[in-house]
Design a protein around this motif. Structure first.
Motif, short mmCIF file in Angstrom:
data_model
loop_
_atom_site.label_atom_id
_atom_site.label_comp_id
_atom_site.label_asym_id
_atom_site.label_seq_id
_atom_site.Cartn_x
_atom_site.Cartn_y
_atom_site.Cartn_z
N LEU A 2 0.81 -1.42 0.06
CA LEU A 2 0.00 -0.15 0.02
C LEU A 2 0.79 1.23 0.15
N GLY A 3 2.38 1.03 -0.03
CA GLY A 3 3.04 2.32 -0.17
C GLY A 3 3.91 2.71 0.88
N GLY A 4 3.67 1.91 2.10
CA GLY A 4 4.35 2.03 3.40
C GLY A 4 5.80 1.50 3.22
N PRO A 5 6.42 1.37 4.57
CA PRO A 5 7.97 0.98 4.55
C PRO A 5 8.18 -0.17 4.00
N LYS A 6 9.23 -0.58 3.26
CA LYS A 6 9.55 -1.88 2.66
C LYS A 6 10.20 -2.83 3.63
N VAL A 7 9.68 -3.23 4.56
CA VAL A 7 10.10 -3.96 5.62
C VAL A 7 10.06 -5.37 5.26
N TYR A 8 8.66 -5.82 4.52
CA TYR A 8 8.55 -7.07 3.93
C TYR A 8 9.76 -7.54 3.13
N SER A 9 9.84 -6.98 2.25
CA SER A 9 10.71 -7.36 1.15
C SER A 9 12.25 -7.54 1.76
N SER A 10 12.60 -6.66 2.64
CA SER A 10 14.03 -6.69 3.18
C SER A 10 13.88 -7.87 4.26
N ARG A 11 12.94 -8.41 4.61
CA ARG A 11 12.87 -9.86 5.55
C ARG A 11 12.66 -10.99 4.92
N HIS A 12 11.69 -10.77 3.76
CA HIS A 12 11.16 -12.03 3.10
C HIS A 12 11.67 -12.06 1.81
N GLY A 13 12.20 -11.09 1.18
CA GLY A 13 12.31 -11.01 -0.25
C GLY A 13 11.28 -10.86 -1.08
N HIS A 14 11.42 -10.98 -2.37
CA HIS A 14 10.09 -10.61 -3.14
C HIS A 14 8.96 -11.39 -3.13
N PRO A 15 7.87 -10.79 -2.88
CA PRO A 15 6.63 -11.59 -2.65
C PRO A 15 6.24 -12.91 -3.12
N ARG A 16 6.57 -12.99 -4.31
CA ARG A 16 6.27 -14.30 -5.30
C ARG A 16 4.96 -14.95 -4.57
N LEU A 17 3.79 -14.15 -4.74
CA LEU A 17 2.64 -14.67 -4.27
C LEU A 17 2.24 -15.87 -4.89
N ARG A 18 2.22 -16.20 -6.05
CA ARG A 18 1.93 -17.19 -6.68
C ARG A 18 2.48 -18.59 -6.16
N GLN A 19 3.85 -18.50 -6.02
CA GLN A 19 4.92 -19.56 -5.73
C GLN A 19 4.51 -19.88 -4.20
N ARG A 20 4.35 -18.79 -3.30
CA ARG A 20 4.26 -19.06 -1.93
C ARG A 20 2.75 -19.56 -1.55
N HIS A 21 1.79 -19.50 -2.54
CA HIS A 21 0.62 -19.99 -2.28
C HIS A 21 0.06 -21.24 -3.36
N ALA A 22 1.34 -21.78 -3.86
CA ALA A 22 1.18 -22.93 -4.93
C ALA A 22 0.71 -24.19 -4.13
N MET A 23 1.14 -24.30 -2.64
CA MET A 23 0.73 -25.53 -2.22
C MET A 23 -0.71 -25.61 -1.93
N PHE A 24 -1.30 -24.59 -2.05
CA PHE A 24 -2.59 -24.72 -1.72
C PHE A 24 -3.62 -24.76 -3.08
#
Length: 178
Positions: A109-131
């Motif tokens: 949503l345009g806030g701090p880039k903490v997620y990427s610094s901790r987890h890398g690129h979101p890769r949403l499809r890959q992260r949800h592929a097991m479901f």
């Protein structure tokens, strides 16, 4: 020999040429290049507006607003019968899941880039592929998010913009036809 016929030969002849190799970074950086086309009339060109940052982070209330949204989202996931299947895809303890979603949404949503610094690129499809995520799961997720936004976001225009963005993302994650 023209470049098109023998690219390897051209590279060796030109890039390994002693004249090229003797250039230092300082020499290259200090060289002033002439304009590409000094006679080009640019008066008809319009200025390109600068890309503005995503205003949704501030409009939603920053991290505090996102925390409230995520709490309501999982409240609805726990309480809506249509969401039972997607709730089953999550751990019993949602503490870590909520924390990760808050970080992701803050950055998205345009806030701090903490997620990427901790987890890398979101890769949403890959992260949800097991479901198995089809239209029913997408729609259940959207129901929970829509209800959470109704609870927490008072601006109808912002809710509509976010709903459209969430739907695109939720639909993108689908990995099943039904």
């Amino acid at each position: 020999m023209p470049f098109a016929t023998k690219p390897c030969v051209w590279l060796v002849q030109h890039l390994l040429n002693p004249a090229y190799l003797s250039l230092t970074r300082e020499t290259v950086m200090s060289t002033t290049l002439p304009p590409i086309n000094p006679t080009l009339d640019t008066s008809r060109h319009k200025a390109i507006p600068q890309i503005q940052s995503n205003p949704h982070f501030a409009q939603i209330g920053g991290v505090e607003g996102i925390n409230r949204l995520v709490e309501r989202f999982y409240f609805h996931m726990n309480s809506q019968p249509q969401a039972m299947a997607i709730r089953g895809m999550h751990a019993a303890d949602l503490t870590e899941t909520k924390a990760v979603l808050v970080l992701f949404l803050a950055e998205w949503l345009g806030g701090p880039k903490v997620y990427s610094s901790r987890h890398g690129h979101p890769r949403l499809r890959q992260r949800h592929a097991m479901f198995g995520i089809g239209t029913a799961e997408r729609d259940a997720w959207m129901l929970c998010m829509r209800l959470a936004m109704q609870d927490e976001i008072t601006q109808p225009a912002l809710r509509q913009q976010l709903e459209q963005a969430f739907f695109k993302t939720a639909d993108f994650i689908r990995n099943q036809q039904t």
